[in-house]
Design a protein around this motif. Structure first.
Motif, mmCIF file in Angstrom:
data_model
loop_
_atom_site.group_PDB
_atom_site.id
_atom_site.type_symbol
_atom_site.label_atom_id
_atom_site.label_comp_id
_atom_site.label_asym_id
_atom_site.label_seq_id
_atom_site.Cartn_x
_atom_site.Cartn_y
_atom_site.Cartn_z
ATOM 1 N N MET A 70 2.744 7.053 3.695
ATOM 2 C CA MET A 70 3.089 5.691 4.087
ATOM 3 C C MET A 70 3.289 4.823 2.859
ATOM 4 O O MET A 70 2.550 4.949 1.883
ATOM 5 C CB MET A 70 1.965 5.083 4.929
ATOM 6 N N LEU A 71 4.280 3.975 2.930
ATOM 7 C CA LEU A 71 4.521 2.953 1.917
ATOM 8 C C LEU A 71 4.874 1.678 2.650
ATOM 9 O O LEU A 71 5.750 1.685 3.529
ATOM 10 C CB LEU A 71 5.678 3.357 0.994
ATOM 11 N N ALA A 72 4.187 0.590 2.317
ATOM 12 C CA ALA A 72 4.473 -0.693 2.964
ATOM 13 C C ALA A 72 4.266 -1.821 1.966
ATOM 14 O O ALA A 72 3.327 -1.789 1.178
ATOM 15 C CB ALA A 72 3.565 -0.895 4.178
ATOM 16 N N VAL A 73 5.155 -2.800 2.028
ATOM 17 C CA VAL A 73 5.037 -4.019 1.228
ATOM 18 C C VAL A 73 5.319 -5.191 2.163
ATOM 19 O O VAL A 73 6.261 -5.144 2.959
ATOM 20 C CB VAL A 73 6.020 -4.020 0.033
ATOM 21 N N ALA A 74 4.486 -6.215 2.071
ATOM 22 C CA ALA A 74 4.675 -7.405 2.906
ATOM 23 C C ALA A 74 6.092 -7.953 2.720
ATOM 24 O O ALA A 74 6.610 -7.993 1.602
ATOM 25 C CB ALA A 74 3.641 -8.474 2.531
ATOM 26 N N ARG A 75 6.691 -8.350 3.812
ATOM 27 C CA ARG A 75 8.090 -8.783 3.808
ATOM 28 C C ARG A 75 8.368 -9.863 2.753
ATOM 29 O O ARG A 75 9.367 -9.811 2.053
ATOM 30 C CB ARG A 75 8.467 -9.288 5.199
ATOM 31 N N ILE A 109 7.380 -3.989 -6.327
ATOM 32 C CA ILE A 109 6.023 -3.594 -5.955
ATOM 33 C C ILE A 109 6.010 -2.187 -5.379
ATOM 34 O O ILE A 109 5.163 -1.362 -5.748
ATOM 35 C CB ILE A 109 5.409 -4.620 -4.974
ATOM 36 N N ALA A 110 6.938 -1.877 -4.493
ATOM 37 C CA ALA A 110 6.995 -0.533 -3.903
ATOM 38 C C ALA A 110 7.224 0.517 -4.985
ATOM 39 O O ALA A 110 6.570 1.568 -4.985
ATOM 40 C CB ALA A 110 8.094 -0.465 -2.856
ATOM 41 N N THR A 111 8.117 0.231 -5.916
ATOM 42 C CA THR A 111 8.382 1.168 -7.009
ATOM 43 C C THR A 111 7.122 1.404 -7.828
ATOM 44 O O THR A 111 6.792 2.548 -8.172
ATOM 45 C CB THR A 111 9.510 0.628 -7.914
ATOM 46 N N GLN A 112 6.389 0.344 -8.124
ATOM 47 C CA GLN A 112 5.158 0.488 -8.902
ATOM 48 C C GLN A 112 4.107 1.293 -8.150
ATOM 49 O O GLN A 112 3.431 2.148 -8.744
ATOM 50 C CB GLN A 112 4.613 -0.886 -9.276
ATOM 51 N N LEU A 113 3.965 1.037 -6.862
ATOM 52 C CA LEU A 113 2.981 1.784 -6.069
ATOM 53 C C LEU A 113 3.321 3.272 -6.027
ATOM 54 O O LEU A 113 2.455 4.126 -6.249
ATOM 55 C CB LEU A 113 2.914 1.219 -4.641
ATOM 56 N N VAL A 114 4.578 3.593 -5.748
ATOM 57 C CA VAL A 114 4.979 5.004 -5.678
ATOM 58 C C VAL A 114 4.856 5.653 -7.052
ATOM 59 O O VAL A 114 4.386 6.796 -7.162
ATOM 60 C CB VAL A 114 6.403 5.157 -5.106
ATOM 61 N N THR A 115 5.214 4.943 -8.108
ATOM 62 C CA THR A 115 5.118 5.491 -9.455
ATOM 63 C C THR A 115 3.667 5.812 -9.805
ATOM 64 O O THR A 115 3.388 6.850 -10.420
ATOM 65 C CB THR A 115 5.732 4.514 -10.478
ATOM 66 N N ALA A 151 0.835 -1.194 0.000
ATOM 67 C CA ALA A 151 0.000 0.000 0.000
ATOM 68 C C ALA A 151 0.874 1.250 0.000
ATOM 69 O O ALA A 151 1.959 1.264 0.585
ATOM 70 C CB ALA A 151 -0.903 0.024 1.233
ATOM 71 N N VAL A 152 0.385 2.267 -0.691
ATOM 72 C CA VAL A 152 0.967 3.598 -0.582
ATOM 73 C C VAL A 152 -0.194 4.549 -0.318
ATOM 74 O O VAL A 152 -1.265 4.425 -0.920
ATOM 75 C CB VAL A 152 1.779 4.005 -1.839
ATOM 76 N N VAL A 153 0.006 5.456 0.621
ATOM 77 C CA VAL A 153 -1.023 6.398 1.041
ATOM 78 C C VAL A 153 -0.438 7.799 0.916
ATOM 79 O O VAL A 153 0.618 8.091 1.490
ATOM 80 C CB VAL A 153 -1.458 6.110 2.497
ATOM 81 N N CYS A 154 -1.125 8.649 0.153
ATOM 82 C CA CYS A 154 -0.587 9.983 -0.153
ATOM 83 C C CYS A 154 -1.680 11.041 -0.068
ATOM 84 O O CYS A 154 -2.864 10.730 0.077
ATOM 85 C CB CYS A 154 -0.013 10.002 -1.570
ATOM 86 N N LYS A 155 -1.261 12.281 -0.215
ATOM 87 C CA LYS A 155 -2.201 13.389 -0.323
ATOM 88 C C LYS A 155 -1.605 14.452 -1.226
ATOM 89 O O LYS A 155 -0.401 14.444 -1.525
ATOM 90 C CB LYS A 155 -2.536 13.978 1.043
ATOM 91 N N ALA A 156 -2.455 15.376 -1.650
ATOM 92 C CA ALA A 156 -2.024 16.531 -2.438
ATOM 93 C C ALA A 156 -2.843 17.721 -1.978
ATOM 94 O O ALA A 156 -4.069 17.639 -1.883
ATOM 95 C CB ALA A 156 -2.248 16.282 -3.926
#
Length: 121
Positions: free
Chosen positions: A43-48, A55-61, A23-28
């Protein structure tokens, strides 16, 4: 819930076989007294067991792409100075360390504020 309720289009989940694995959680928000918006990664989290799979790169992108659509010209976040994986990820995406925040976390851990300047097309 605050972010999901107010900025649902800036919150992304990754799923695998019915399980939420990231999950990635953001605001603007509009900047006060300025004609620009600032994005924020809360917040950014990926299951261990799913890390090191991009996955983290894709979520943030996905979140950054949406921030560009919303005409944010800057994105910021904080991460622990000891979180080398997060620092490497964000720096790979173009973020720069802008400030050291001493005793930022409740455990007295230090953080870096990272910033990414976006090009509005």
């Amino acid at each position: 819930r605050y972010f999901i309720h107010n900025w649902p289009d800036l919150c992304f989940l990754a799923h695998h076989e019915g399980r939420t694995i990231g999950a990635v959680v953001c605001k603007a928000e509009q900047r006060p007294h300025k004609d620009s918006k600032q994005g924020y990664v809360a917040m950014l989290a990926v299951a261990r067991d799913f890390r090191k799979r991009n996955i983290a790169t894709q979520l943030v992108t996905m979140a950054l792409s949406r921030m560009v659509e919303l005409q944010c010209d800057e994105v910021c976040l904080e991460t622990e100075v000891t979180n080398l994986g997060a620092l490497a990820l964000y720096e790979k995406l173009g973020f720069n360390r802008s400030k050291l925040l001493r005793r930022y976390y409740l455990n007295d851990g230090d953080a870096y504020r990272l910033k990414l300047w976006l090009t509005i097309v």
